[in-house]
Each structure stands twice: as C-alpha cells, then as structure tokens.
Design a protein around this motif. Structure first.
Motif, PDB file in Angstrom:
ATOM      1  N   LEU A 173       9.927   3.899  -1.319  1.00 37.92           N
ATOM      2  CA  LEU A 173       9.343   3.578  -0.008  1.00 37.92           C
ATOM      3  C   LEU A 173      10.099   4.284   1.109  1.00 37.92           C
ATOM      4  CD1 LEU A 173       8.369  -0.200   0.176  1.00 37.92           C
ATOM      5  CD2 LEU A 173       6.874   1.771   0.297  1.00 37.92           C
TER       6      LEU A 173
ATOM      7  N   VAL B 128      -0.804   9.937   3.384  1.00 31.99           N
ATOM      8  CA  VAL B 128       0.084   9.092   2.565  1.00 31.99           C
ATOM      9  C   VAL B 128      -0.009   9.517   1.100  1.00 31.99           C
ATOM     10  CG1 VAL B 128       0.470   6.734   1.728  1.00 31.99           C
ATOM     11  CG2 VAL B 128       0.020   7.129   4.140  1.00 31.99           C
TER      12      VAL B 128
ATOM     13  N   MET C  38       5.264   0.554   6.145  1.00 32.41           N
ATOM     14  CA  MET C  38       4.996   1.633   5.188  1.00 32.41           C
ATOM     15  C   MET C  38       4.284   1.075   3.953  1.00 32.41           C
ATOM     16  SD  MET C  38       5.595   4.881   4.676  1.00 32.41           S
ATOM     17  CE  MET C  38       4.013   4.958   3.906  1.00 32.41           C
ATOM     18  N   ALA C  39       4.752  -0.100   3.503  1.00 27.02           N
ATOM     19  CA  ALA C  39       4.146  -0.729   2.320  1.00 27.02           C
ATOM     20  C   ALA C  39       2.679  -1.061   2.579  1.00 27.02           C
ATOM     21  CB  ALA C  39       4.919  -1.990   1.944  1.00 27.02           C
TER      22      ALA C  39
ATOM     23  N   VAL D 288      13.200  -6.582  -0.596  1.00 31.15           N
ATOM     24  CA  VAL D 288      12.083  -5.652  -0.357  1.00 31.15           C
ATOM     25  C   VAL D 288      10.963  -5.962  -1.341  1.00 31.15           C
ATOM     26  CG1 VAL D 288      11.366  -3.226  -0.552  1.00 31.15           C
ATOM     27  CG2 VAL D 288      13.450  -3.801   0.680  1.00 31.15           C
ATOM     28  N   ASP D 289      11.328  -6.206  -2.590  1.00 35.50           N
ATOM     29  CA  ASP D 289      10.325  -6.509  -3.620  1.00 35.50           C
ATOM     30  C   ASP D 289       9.556  -7.782  -3.252  1.00 35.50           C
ATOM     31  OD1 ASP D 289       9.143  -6.033  -6.277  1.00 35.50           O
ATOM     32  OD2 ASP D 289      10.088  -7.946  -6.763  1.00 35.50           O
TER      33      ASP D 289
ATOM     34  N   ARG E 113       2.898  -0.878  -8.935  1.00 34.42           N
ATOM     35  CA  ARG E 113       3.078  -2.047  -8.056  1.00 34.42           C
ATOM     36  C   ARG E 113       1.919  -2.198  -7.065  1.00 34.42           C
ATOM     37  NH1 ARG E 113       4.523  -6.818  -6.942  1.00 34.42           N
ATOM     38  NH2 ARG E 113       6.216  -7.265  -5.515  1.00 34.42           N
ATOM     39  N   PHE E 114       1.575  -1.105  -6.381  1.00 35.98           N
ATOM     40  CA  PHE E 114       0.604  -1.204  -5.284  1.00 35.98           C
ATOM     41  C   PHE E 114      -0.855  -1.099  -5.739  1.00 35.98           C
ATOM     42  CE2 PHE E 114       3.002  -1.449  -1.359  1.00 35.98           C
ATOM     43  CZ  PHE E 114       4.278  -1.166  -1.791  1.00 35.98           C
ATOM     44  N   VAL E 115      -1.094  -0.391  -6.825  1.00 35.34           N
ATOM     45  CA  VAL E 115      -2.486  -0.262  -7.294  1.00 35.34           C
ATOM     46  C   VAL E 115      -2.780  -1.341  -8.340  1.00 35.34           C
ATOM     47  CG1 VAL E 115      -4.192   1.239  -8.413  1.00 35.34           C
ATOM     48  CG2 VAL E 115      -2.511   2.215  -6.837  1.00 35.34           C
TER      49      VAL E 115
ATOM     50  N   SER F 118      -0.476  -9.438  -7.575  1.00 39.03           N
ATOM     51  CA  SER F 118       0.977  -9.419  -7.728  1.00 39.03           C
ATOM     52  C   SER F 118       1.462 -10.580  -8.581  1.00 39.03           C
ATOM     53  CB  SER F 118       1.634  -9.469  -6.346  1.00 39.03           C
ATOM     54  OG  SER F 118       1.217 -10.610  -5.673  1.00 39.03           O
TER      55      SER F 118
ATOM     56  N   ILE G 106       7.240  -7.048  -0.400  1.00 38.05           N
ATOM     57  CA  ILE G 106       6.061  -6.288  -0.861  1.00 38.05           C
ATOM     58  C   ILE G 106       5.042  -7.252  -1.478  1.00 38.05           C
ATOM     59  CG2 ILE G 106       5.267  -4.627  -2.616  1.00 38.05           C
ATOM     60  CD1 ILE G 106       7.849  -3.035  -2.055  1.00 38.05           C
ATOM     61  N   GLY G 107       5.559  -8.225  -2.212  1.00 41.53           N
ATOM     62  CA  GLY G 107       4.672  -9.239  -2.803  1.00 41.53           C
ATOM     63  C   GLY G 107       3.846  -9.936  -1.725  1.00 41.53           C
TER      64      GLY G 107
ATOM     65  N   GLN H  30      11.854   1.267  -6.386  1.00 45.66           N
ATOM     66  CA  GLN H  30      10.766   0.951  -5.464  1.00 45.66           C
ATOM     67  C   GLN H  30      11.244   1.058  -4.016  1.00 45.66           C
ATOM     68  OE1 GLN H  30       7.791  -2.654  -5.865  1.00 45.66           O
ATOM     69  NE2 GLN H  30       9.762  -3.374  -5.128  1.00 45.66           N
TER      70      GLN H  30
ATOM     71  N   THR I  10       0.681   0.380   4.763  1.00 46.56           N
ATOM     72  CA  THR I  10      -0.071   1.647   4.864  1.00 46.56           C
ATOM     73  C   THR I  10      -0.345   2.202   3.470  1.00 46.56           C
ATOM     74  OG1 THR I  10       1.141   2.062   6.906  1.00 46.56           O
ATOM     75  CG2 THR I  10      -0.048   3.919   5.973  1.00 46.56           C
ATOM     76  N   LEU I  11       0.666   2.123   2.615  1.00 49.65           N
ATOM     77  CA  LEU I  11       0.503   2.638   1.248  1.00 49.65           C
ATOM     78  C   LEU I  11      -0.552   1.829   0.486  1.00 49.65           C
ATOM     79  CD1 LEU I  11       1.551   4.556  -1.017  1.00 49.65           C
ATOM     80  CD2 LEU I  11       3.234   2.804  -1.592  1.00 49.65           C
ATOM     81  N   HIS I  12      -0.503   0.525   0.654  1.00 52.28           N
ATOM     82  CA  HIS I  12      -1.473  -0.347  -0.020  1.00 52.28           C
ATOM     83  C   HIS I  12      -2.909   0.010   0.399  1.00 52.28           C
ATOM     84  CE1 HIS I  12      -2.961  -3.712  -2.181  1.00 52.28           C
ATOM     85  NE2 HIS I  12      -3.234  -4.455  -1.131  1.00 52.28           N
ATOM     86  N   ALA I  13      -3.062   0.276   1.701  1.00 52.62           N
ATOM     87  CA  ALA I  13      -4.399   0.628   2.211  1.00 52.62           C
ATOM     88  C   ALA I  13      -4.827   2.025   1.737  1.00 52.62           C
ATOM     89  CB  ALA I  13      -4.392   0.575   3.731  1.00 52.62           C
TER      90      ALA I  13
ATOM     91  N   TYR J 275      -4.262   8.021 -10.150  1.00 51.64           N
ATOM     92  CA  TYR J 275      -3.294   8.322  -9.093  1.00 51.64           C
ATOM     93  C   TYR J 275      -2.102   9.132  -9.606  1.00 51.64           C
ATOM     94  CZ  TYR J 275      -5.706   5.694  -5.526  1.00 51.64           C
ATOM     95  OH  TYR J 275      -6.639   5.287  -4.600  1.00 51.64           O
TER      96      TYR J 275
ATOM     97  N   LEU K 198       1.213  -7.493  -0.390  1.00 54.05           N
ATOM     98  CA  LEU K 198       0.105  -7.337  -1.343  1.00 54.05           C
ATOM     99  C   LEU K 198      -0.814  -8.566  -1.342  1.00 54.05           C
ATOM    100  CD1 LEU K 198       1.843  -5.645  -4.430  1.00 54.05           C
ATOM    101  CD2 LEU K 198       0.572  -4.565  -2.593  1.00 54.05           C
ATOM    102  N   ASN K 199      -0.233  -9.699  -0.957  1.00 53.91           N
ATOM    103  CA  ASN K 199      -1.064 -10.917  -0.881  1.00 53.91           C
ATOM    104  C   ASN K 199      -1.700 -11.090   0.493  1.00 53.91           C
ATOM    105  OD1 ASN K 199      -0.896 -11.887  -3.527  1.00 53.91           O
ATOM    106  ND2 ASN K 199       1.177 -12.663  -3.141  1.00 53.91           N
TER     107      ASN K 199
ATOM    108  N   LEU L  92      -4.192   3.347  -1.134  1.00 57.53           N
ATOM    109  CA  LEU L  92      -4.401   3.422  -2.593  1.00 57.53           C
ATOM    110  C   LEU L  92      -5.419   2.377  -3.073  1.00 57.53           C
ATOM    111  CD1 LEU L  92      -0.689   3.827  -3.810  1.00 57.53           C
ATOM    112  CD2 LEU L  92      -2.356   5.634  -3.455  1.00 57.53           C
ATOM    113  N   PRO L  93      -6.658   2.508  -2.634  1.00 56.08           N
ATOM    114  CA  PRO L  93      -7.662   1.562  -3.154  1.00 56.08           C
ATOM    115  C   PRO L  93      -7.961   1.882  -4.608  1.00 56.08           C
ATOM    116  CG  PRO L  93      -8.729   3.262  -1.870  1.00 56.08           C
ATOM    117  CD  PRO L  93      -7.255   3.536  -1.777  1.00 56.08           C
TER     118      PRO L  93
END
Lengths: 187, 126
Positions: A179, A132, B43-44, B11-12, A150-152, A7, B15-16, A175, B46-49, A47, B19-20, B51-52
């Motif tokens: 969500l 998801v 939710m963020a 929110v942004d 953002r997430f990938v 990030s 999310i940062g 974003q 879960t989404l991060h997990a 994706y 992600l860290n 989307l590997p």
C-alpha cells in the motif's frame, strides 16, 4: 451471484465445509462450489495476468484440478477457499512461467466504478481507477498477489499466508508495504 | 499476555473496516492507526474501488460448468470408482472370493454326499 462477506476470517469457521462434504460424496455437488467461486478465482487470475483469455485458461485448470482433488481436502484448520486459491496460485505461477514475462497491463473489460449521475465525475473515477491499476501492475508479483487476494477476493491474512506459503504476520507486512508503494507511485 | 499489535496488524484491521464499507478516516481511527498512516486508508479505499470483480464470460462459464458436470458423471462409473478406491476394491474382491469358495465347497460336499448314497439314492430322484 451472491458472495460471502469479502473479508471473512478463517477463524469464523469454514462456510464451505458443508458443500465440500457433499461434493466428496457426490461430485455433482461440486457445482455449488463452482458457482460460488468462479467469479473470485477468475478475478484473481485476471488481475494478475491482465488478459481475459489467459485468465479463463488458468481458471479452467484450477477448477478441473480442484474437482479431481476434492477427496483429498481435509478440514484441518485451513479453509476450502484458501485451498482453492492455493491451486489457482500454482496454476498461475505455471502460466506466468510459461509466458516468460510478468503478467500485467492491458486489463481491458474491467467495469469502471460508478460516478453517480455526474458524467464528469464518472470519467474522473474511471481515469483514477485505470491509474491505480497501472500502478498496481508495477509492484512486485508477490505484493500484487497479496493486494489482489485481499481487495478483490476478500481473503484474510491467514488465508493469503496459506496460499502464498507465508506466515500471516509476513502477509500483513507485505500488504502494508504494498500500500505504501502504491501511495508513493501515485503521489 | 496480550501482545501489542504492530502497525501492519493495525493496517490489516483498518483494511478490513474499509472492505466492509467504513469511511477511510473512520477505519483508521477504529483500528488505532498512527496518524501518519491515516492516508493509507484513503489509498485502500481507492484501490478497492479500482478493482471491481471483472465479469466472467457467460459462454466460458457455461462451457466450464458443462465440462465439470461431465467429469462428475464420468466418475460414477464402476471402473473409475474401483481405481480411485483400491482399498474398497480389495475388500470387494475378498468378499467375492469368499462367496465363490463357499459355493464351490457346498457343490463338492453335495456331490460327494450323493456319491456316498449310491444308486438307491439316485433312483429316489428319478
């Protein structure tokens, strides 16, 4: 392959500038940037297209276009990765247009999240991840792009704005809404 | 004057943190998210997990790498270089022409000098 922090913000400076300058002098040095970004560009394409072959095709076009245009990259505040993903985005839009349908669904071959030592937990997590991804595929293309970038790929709102030609504020709003949509779809 | 960050900005930021590696609740609290948006960070995460990074095929990676390397080498040829840098090509041409004109002028001057010197001059060189 080692990755930069996922990030990192453009405000911290462009970590690729040195490699870009080397590639502008000797194109063989482009290999550094290729190794650094292949996985991430591929992830972005995969994706959004939902298919390994199509993702490979778009990734290939992206790197070929980037190599031929590397002389034109200038350090004017935008990062190299935003510039590279902008190329990928354009190639992706062309591919989606050529297919004449929304890219989505199959997404086979994604490594499932680890569940530790418990196989039942691993199975639950894998199911949850698939759910998801299915919900993600139901979002509008633009919202999906924002979430994937953002997430990938770990791009900042500013960089995503440069890729999608939106302001950073608009990206943050997209974003947030994306969500919320996902939360609603999975409720 | 500092602006109050909007919910989307918070929110942004949250999310940062996610992600860290921050836990969703911690991320939400650190970013000062309103309590009704705390669930979004779950939710963020879960989404991060979900989307590997998908694995890149090794054959594809090698093939594209070789293609890019081939193009990098091909661009070292002088014609390609000249076509990519027309400005430098003009300068090179101008310098080359000036050198040619200089050599020709010198040859003409030398010939005319010999002619002016007459047969005696030519005899000296025999």
């Amino acid at each position: 392959m080692s990755l930069e922090p996922r990030s990192r913000d453009a405000g911290e400076g462009d970590p690729d500038l040195e490699a870009v300058r080397a590639a502008q002098i000797d194109r063989a040095a482009f290999a550094i940037l290729y190794r650094r970004y292949l996985e991430r560009v591929y992830g972005y394409c995969f994706y959004l297209l939902g298919d390994h072959h199509d993702a490979e095709d778009v990734t290939e076009r992206t790197f070929l276009a980037a190599l031929s245009a590397i002389d034109r990259f200038r350090d004017t505040g935008s990062t190299f990765r935003a510039w590279l993903f902008r190329i990928a985005h354009n190639q992706l839009v062309n591919a989606l247009r050529a297919r004449g349908r929304r890219g989505t669904t199959p997404l086979d071959g994604v490594p499932e999240p680890a569940g530790g030592d418990d196989p039942a937990r691993a199975l639950d997590r894998a199911d949850e991840a698939r759910t998801v991804r299915r919900a993600l595929a139901m979002l509008s293309e633009e919202r999906r792009q924002v979430l994937v970038l953002r997430f990938v790929d770990g791009l900042s709102a500013r960089e995503i704005g440069e890729v999608l030609e939106r302001s950073p504020g608009a990206v943050r709003v997209l974003q947030h809404r994306a969500l919320r949509d996902l939360e609603r779809l999975l409720a | 004057m500092s602006q109050v960050p909007s919910t989307a900005d918070r929110v942004d930021r949250a999310i940062g943190h996610v992600l860290n590696g921050a836990a969703p609740r911690v991320a939400a609290a650190r970013a000062g998210l309103p309590s009704n948006d705390h669930g979004l960070m779950g939710m963020a995460a879960t989404l991060h997990a979900a989307l590997p990074m998908p694995p890149v095929g090794s054959r594809f990676e090698a093939r594209l790498g070789a293609r890019l390397a081939g193009l990098s080498t091909a661009t070292r040829d002088p014609v390609g270089w000249a076509l990519r840098h027309p400005g430098r090509l003009i300068v090179t041409g101008a310098v080359g022409s000036a050198f040619g004109v200089g050599v020709t002028a010198y040859a003409v001057w030398r010939t005319s000098r010999r002619a002016a010197a007459g047969p005696a001059h030519r005899l000296l060189h025999r």
